[in-house]
Design a protein around this motif. Structure first.
Motif, short mmCIF file in Angstrom:
data_model
loop_
_atom_site.label_atom_id
_atom_site.label_comp_id
_atom_site.label_asym_id
_atom_site.label_seq_id
_atom_site.Cartn_x
_atom_site.Cartn_y
_atom_site.Cartn_z
N THR A 70 1.21 -1.19 0.04
CA THR A 70 0.07 0.11 -0.04
C THR A 70 0.89 1.27 -0.04
N ARG A 91 -2.06 -1.08 -3.60
CA ARG A 91 -3.27 -0.26 -3.05
C ARG A 91 -2.64 1.05 -2.89
N THR A 116 0.96 1.30 5.40
CA THR A 116 1.18 2.28 4.36
C THR A 116 2.52 2.98 4.81
#
Length: 357
Positions: A70, A91, A116
């Protein structure tokens, strides 16, 4: 191989057609050493240890994104970025941007989690910006493809010689890094992830792609490296001339840049009263013989990446306001004057029309 040319109808937004014409009488052979020579030249230009060459900026970025999972990025993605997103399977978590077109530090802080931990920071159209301070555990990838100038970066950067490459030849992409492991991973990726073993045996340590820069493009790019300093200076001169000609208008804002920036285009942000007639302004500029552009739109508003849950207020205003003009190194001074006149004429014509609703 000889590169042939064809005439463009408008003052072109991209210099690649004119690069093709400039190289029309040249013949390039398949120099087997062109690729390592090019990589060494690009690494020296940027002052980094490694410059791993790919066929396109999308391929270079895809290699950099492997294993990211991500990422945090802005939504104003040019084509090479959404191609890389699709192929790498990452993502995306979108953060809002400033009016300089780059991720805001607060947006990064709000989005960073254990999942992330990679940030893709793009310097909009080659106008180099200061990347916000990041937490120590966050990996930074910088997209510097909008500028031909040397890229000051920390970690990993993506760069391209695309504006100097003629149409019909691979545009090039480079992964810049000082890390030996990152460079080795990128070279393995571009060879379809294939690691030779003894005799006929081999292994696939990772899922790669066949995206090594071909020898013809490497030979052209190596030749074009000699034009970098001149091209950057011409872009600065053309941008400065547009500053001078457009500085008196109150109908748009000119984006700030550093004196040594060599931007890919000359972006302006129209005032809100011109959002409605923007299509007419765009068409009016084209009617004056100038090719204008709007490089990208919020990715979450496109069909393939549609996400109704996302709304980024500054990003959407930025998209409404953005208009880009050619200022590349193949323009003459008289053409730059024509570019400025076309914008002024079109914006003044529609300045008082406003919206119909």
């Amino acid at each position: 191989m000889t590169l042939h040319s064809s005439a463009a109808a408008l003052i072109p937004f991209s210099p690649r057609e004119r690069e093709r014409a400039a190289l029309a009488e040249r013949t390039f052979g398949l120099n087997g050493k062109a690729l390592p020579q090019l990589e060494a030249a690009v690494a020296a230009y940027h002052g980094c240890a490694h410059a791993v060459a790919f066929d396109t900026p999308a391929s270079a970025l895809e290699a950099a994104l492997q294993g990211a999972g991500t990422i945090i990025t802005d939504a104003m993605a040019p084509p090479h970025r959404h191609s890389a997103f699709t192929r790498s399977g990452v993502r995306t978590v979108y953060g809002d941007i400033s009016l300089g077109g780059v991720l805001m530090g607060s947006a990064i802080d709000n989005a960073v989690t254990a999942e992330t931990a990679t940030v893709l920071f793009t310097h909009f159209e080659g106008i180099r910006s200061q990347c916000p301070a990041l937490p120590p555990a966050v990996t930074l990838i910088e997209d510097t493809t909008g500028s031909l100038a040397p890229a000051p970066f920390s970690g990993t950067a993506i760069w391209s010689l695309s504006p100097l490459m003629p149409e019909g030849v691979s545009p090039t992409g480079f992964l810049l890094t000082d890390d030996d492991t990152t460079a080795a991973h990128a070279r393995l990726f571009r060879s379809a992830g294939r690691k030779p073993g003894s005799l006929w045996n081999y292994d696939l340590p990772l899922r790669g792609a066949d995206c090594t820069l071909d020898l013809l493009a490497a030979a052209v790019a190596l030749e074009q490296m000699a034009q970098l300093e001149t091209a950057c200076e011409r872009r600065r001169e053309n941008s400065a001339l547009l500053d001078e000609r457009l500085g008196g208008s109150t109908l748009f804002d000119r984006m700030k840049r550093a004196p040594d920036d060599a931007p890919a285009s000359y972006p302006v942000l129209l005032t809100p009263q011109l959002y409605c007639p923007k299509e007419d302004i765009f068409t009016g500029i084209s009617a004056k013989g100038v090719e204008a552009a709007v490089c990208c739109k919020p990715l979450y508003k496109t069909t393939a990446f549609k996400d109704e849950s996302v709304r980024l207020a500054v990003t959407e205003d930025f998209y409404k306001a953005l208009l880009q003009l050619p200022c590349h190194h193949r323009l003459t001074s008289s053409e730059v004057e024509q570019v400025a006149a076309a914008l002024l004429d079109a914006t003044e014509k529609y300045a008082y029309r406003g919206c119909r609703f």
